[in-house]
Scaffold this active site. Sequence first.
Site, mmCIF file in Angstrom:
data_model
loop_
_atom_site.group_PDB
_atom_site.id
_atom_site.type_symbol
_atom_site.label_atom_id
_atom_site.label_comp_id
_atom_site.label_asym_id
_atom_site.label_seq_id
_atom_site.Cartn_x
_atom_site.Cartn_y
_atom_site.Cartn_z
ATOM 1 N N LEU A 1 -5.880 -10.233 6.051
ATOM 2 C CA LEU A 1 -5.301 -9.035 6.665
ATOM 3 C C LEU A 1 -3.905 -8.867 6.104
ATOM 4 O O LEU A 1 -3.209 -9.847 5.820
ATOM 5 C CB LEU A 1 -5.205 -9.192 8.194
ATOM 6 C CG LEU A 1 -6.480 -9.106 9.031
ATOM 7 C CD1 LEU A 1 -6.117 -9.263 10.512
ATOM 8 C CD2 LEU A 1 -7.215 -7.794 8.814
ATOM 9 N N ASP A 2 -3.462 -7.618 5.968
ATOM 10 C CA ASP A 2 -2.097 -7.366 5.531
ATOM 11 C C ASP A 2 -1.122 -8.041 6.492
ATOM 12 O O ASP A 2 -1.374 -8.114 7.699
ATOM 13 C CB ASP A 2 -1.807 -5.857 5.513
ATOM 14 C CG ASP A 2 -2.697 -5.104 4.545
ATOM 15 O OD1 ASP A 2 -3.258 -5.745 3.628
ATOM 16 O OD2 ASP A 2 -2.836 -3.884 4.717
ATOM 17 N N ARG A 3 -0.004 -8.486 5.972
ATOM 18 C CA ARG A 3 0.955 -9.217 6.793
ATOM 19 C C ARG A 3 1.409 -8.455 8.047
ATOM 20 O O ARG A 3 1.472 -9.039 9.131
ATOM 21 C CB ARG A 3 2.177 -9.609 5.953
ATOM 22 C CG ARG A 3 3.181 -10.438 6.737
ATOM 23 C CD ARG A 3 4.193 -11.122 5.857
ATOM 24 N NE ARG A 3 4.898 -12.141 6.641
ATOM 25 C CZ ARG A 3 5.686 -13.057 6.125
ATOM 26 N NH1 ARG A 3 5.865 -13.116 4.831
ATOM 27 N NH2 ARG A 3 6.283 -13.939 6.897
ATOM 28 N N THR B 1 -0.171 -6.387 9.793
ATOM 29 C CA THR B 1 -1.330 -6.074 10.634
ATOM 30 C C THR B 1 -1.663 -7.266 11.528
ATOM 31 O O THR B 1 -1.439 -8.410 11.159
ATOM 32 C CB THR B 1 -2.537 -5.736 9.738
ATOM 33 O OG1 THR B 1 -2.203 -4.646 8.901
ATOM 34 C CG2 THR B 1 -3.755 -5.382 10.557
ATOM 35 N N ARG C 1 -4.875 2.230 5.836
ATOM 36 C CA ARG C 1 -3.529 2.790 5.746
ATOM 37 C C ARG C 1 -3.488 3.984 4.797
ATOM 38 O O ARG C 1 -2.903 5.028 5.106
ATOM 39 C CB ARG C 1 -2.553 1.691 5.290
ATOM 40 C CG ARG C 1 -2.505 0.513 6.241
ATOM 41 C CD ARG C 1 -1.835 -0.721 5.647
ATOM 42 N NE ARG C 1 -0.404 -0.509 5.443
ATOM 43 C CZ ARG C 1 0.410 -1.429 4.931
ATOM 44 N NH1 ARG C 1 -0.079 -2.610 4.549
ATOM 45 N NH2 ARG C 1 1.697 -1.175 4.781
#
Length: 239
Positions: free
Chosen positions: A75-77, A79, A178
Amino acid sequence: MNSKLSKNPKIQRSVPSNLQVLYEDNHLIIINKRPGDIVQGDKTGDVPLSEVVKEYLKIKYNKPGNVFLGVVHRLDRPTSGIVVFARTSKALPRLNAQFSQGKTQKTYWAMVKNSPKKANDTLVHWLVRNPKQNKSYAHTSEVPDSKKAILSYRILNKLDNYTLLEIDLKTGRHHQIRAQLAAIGCHIKGDLKYGAQRSNPNGSIHLHARSLEFEHPVKKEPVKCVAPAPKDPLWMLVD
């Protein structure tokens, strides 16, 4: 790199003593990732969630030496939400195959500033990734070096200033949610990179991996996890 997330002393990160474990057995462990946790190491040098989980397992089971842990997905940081790790070399390739072949059911929550025109819809774009900017650009038709991205959304709740969307992710592209939401003018709260007017104080964005369904890699039984949203005032209005 997200410097606010890396350097902000106020943001709570996961450590072995506060790890939010959603599911655990001999073959896998599922964590509710806090915004600010990075799944694997990067240029910041911050301790990644994978190492935190290893230390948690080492302490809990009094394991000597190295602990095996396989990173299945990321997961993106900024998020939050569900992250799956494999605890055995048998489970890892089977889980990897499910994720890469789209055999999982992923549901996200996104808090957006502008409400979409339709209460529910399926978005199809072609995304082009720019590695230098660590950003993906959404196009309405196929262009060179693009990858098809598909998601479905529905409006769950309308608040005074934001709208809560539930998103069913059909493909797993870089920054897909996003980029696709930004392309229809529905920027995620706090997501400066994709057009939000202001950042969140702690550098997070209001995107949360809410639920995940897949087949257990060894038991062949269905597994479903639901992750509580972070404890901030906006999420607490809906969770």
